[in-house]
Design a protein around this motif. Structure first.
Motif, mmCIF file in Angstrom:
data_model
loop_
_atom_site.group_PDB
_atom_site.id
_atom_site.type_symbol
_atom_site.label_atom_id
_atom_site.label_comp_id
_atom_site.label_asym_id
_atom_site.label_seq_id
_atom_site.Cartn_x
_atom_site.Cartn_y
_atom_site.Cartn_z
ATOM 1 N N ASN A 5 0.803 -1.216 0.000
ATOM 2 C CA ASN A 5 0.000 0.000 0.000
ATOM 3 C C ASN A 5 0.839 1.269 0.000
ATOM 4 N N GLY A 6 1.914 1.306 0.793
ATOM 5 C CA GLY A 6 2.738 2.495 0.846
ATOM 6 C C GLY A 6 3.409 2.775 -0.485
ATOM 7 N N GLN A 9 0.899 4.124 -3.042
ATOM 8 C CA GLN A 9 0.512 5.517 -2.832
ATOM 9 C C GLN A 9 1.544 6.477 -3.407
ATOM 10 N N TYR A 10 2.819 6.167 -3.224
ATOM 11 C CA TYR A 10 3.868 7.026 -3.774
ATOM 12 C C TYR A 10 3.830 7.043 -5.304
ATOM 13 N N GLU A 61 11.766 7.925 -2.067
ATOM 14 C CA GLU A 61 10.985 7.478 -0.917
ATOM 15 C C GLU A 61 10.183 6.226 -1.268
ATOM 16 N N ALA A 62 9.698 6.152 -2.501
ATOM 17 C CA ALA A 62 8.959 4.962 -2.936
ATOM 18 C C ALA A 62 9.862 3.730 -2.886
ATOM 19 N N VAL A 65 10.245 2.659 0.802
ATOM 20 C CA VAL A 65 9.036 1.978 1.280
ATOM 21 C C VAL A 65 8.935 0.586 0.678
ATOM 22 N N GLU A 69 8.553 -2.911 2.752
ATOM 23 C CA GLU A 69 7.389 -3.774 2.599
ATOM 24 C C GLU A 69 7.768 -5.153 2.058
#
Length: 235
Positions: A5-6, A9-10, A61-62, A65, A69
């Motif tokens: 999910n994180g 979102q990015y 940042e993606a 994450v 994950e």
């Protein structure tokens, strides 16, 4: 539904401005460049220049994450891209419905419940789920994957490298034995960590070395197998 999910979102946030397919492919190629330990630095900067600075930071940042994950609570060997790709990119186009991860694990255990030999290959690897499932039985093998879809090969390549699995991934038409691009995941000679090195056709283990009299098979392959069919074999 996509489990990362994180990461989703990015990528979706950046895609609002630049287009989802372009952003996802750029993210994959930038990640491959980063995992090439300096060998693809020029190409990395060429891609990143297409993004405004805040969006380039979001790409970084993606990636962070994604790594968190994919850690999967310390277990690793989790497909970092497959569900996202099916939900947002392919929408099943060209039969791109990847085998669910639990089914991959079942198929691998049915194929060889004890362990594999030195090398394991999937000639229609998609995002690499079958190879990751094989690694849950024996992760010290060399893992080889190939796919006709370049995006799929990059997903598989990153999945293997971030899980510390060594081997080779090729963007190629396996049925026609046509090679486009290939990469090897090896231990870096100085740093001792897995890294990605681009290879030529002559270096590839996935390309069949056919004698001259057999070359007509390359231009007249058998009809393609059913869409989405995956094969796992030792060699």
């Amino acid at each position: 539904m996509n489990q990362l999910n994180g990461f989703s979102q990015y990528i979706l946030q950046i895609a609002y401005k630049y287009g989802l397919n372009s952003v996802f492919d750029d993210f994959l190629e930038m990640t491959v460049c980063a995992l090439s330990v300096g060998a693809k630095e020029d190409r990395y900067h060429e891609i990143v220049r297409n993004y405004e600075k805040p969006d380039a930071y979001l790409m970084a940042e993606a990636f962070g994450v994604l790594v968190l994950e994919m850690d999967n609570n310390g277990a690793g060997l989790k497909d970092g891209f497959g569900d996202f790709y099916m939900e947002y990119i392919s929408h099943g186009h060209n039969g791109q419905f990847f085998t669910p991860e639990p089914v991959c694990e079942l198929m691998v255990r049915m194929t060889n419940p004890v362990g594999f030999g030195e090398r394991v290959a999937d000639c229609c690897c998609g995002s690499g789920r079958m190879l990751l499932a094989a690694a849950k039985i024996e992760r010290d093998c060399l893992f080889f994957g190939a796919d006709i879809d370049r995006t799929c090969t990059m997903m598989c390549l990153i999945n293997l490298c971030l899980n510390g699995l060594l081997g080779e991934v090729c963007w190629m038409d396996t049925l026609a034995n046509r090679f486009y691009t290939g990469w090897r995941i090896e231990l870096h000679p100085e740093h001792g960590v897995p890294y990605i090195r681009e290879i030529t056709e002559t270096e590839s283990y996935m390309v069949l070395r056919l004698p001259e009299k057999k070359l007509e098979l390359v231009d007249n392959p058998r009809p393609a197998m059913g869409a989405g069919q995956q094969l796992l074999f030792e060699f």
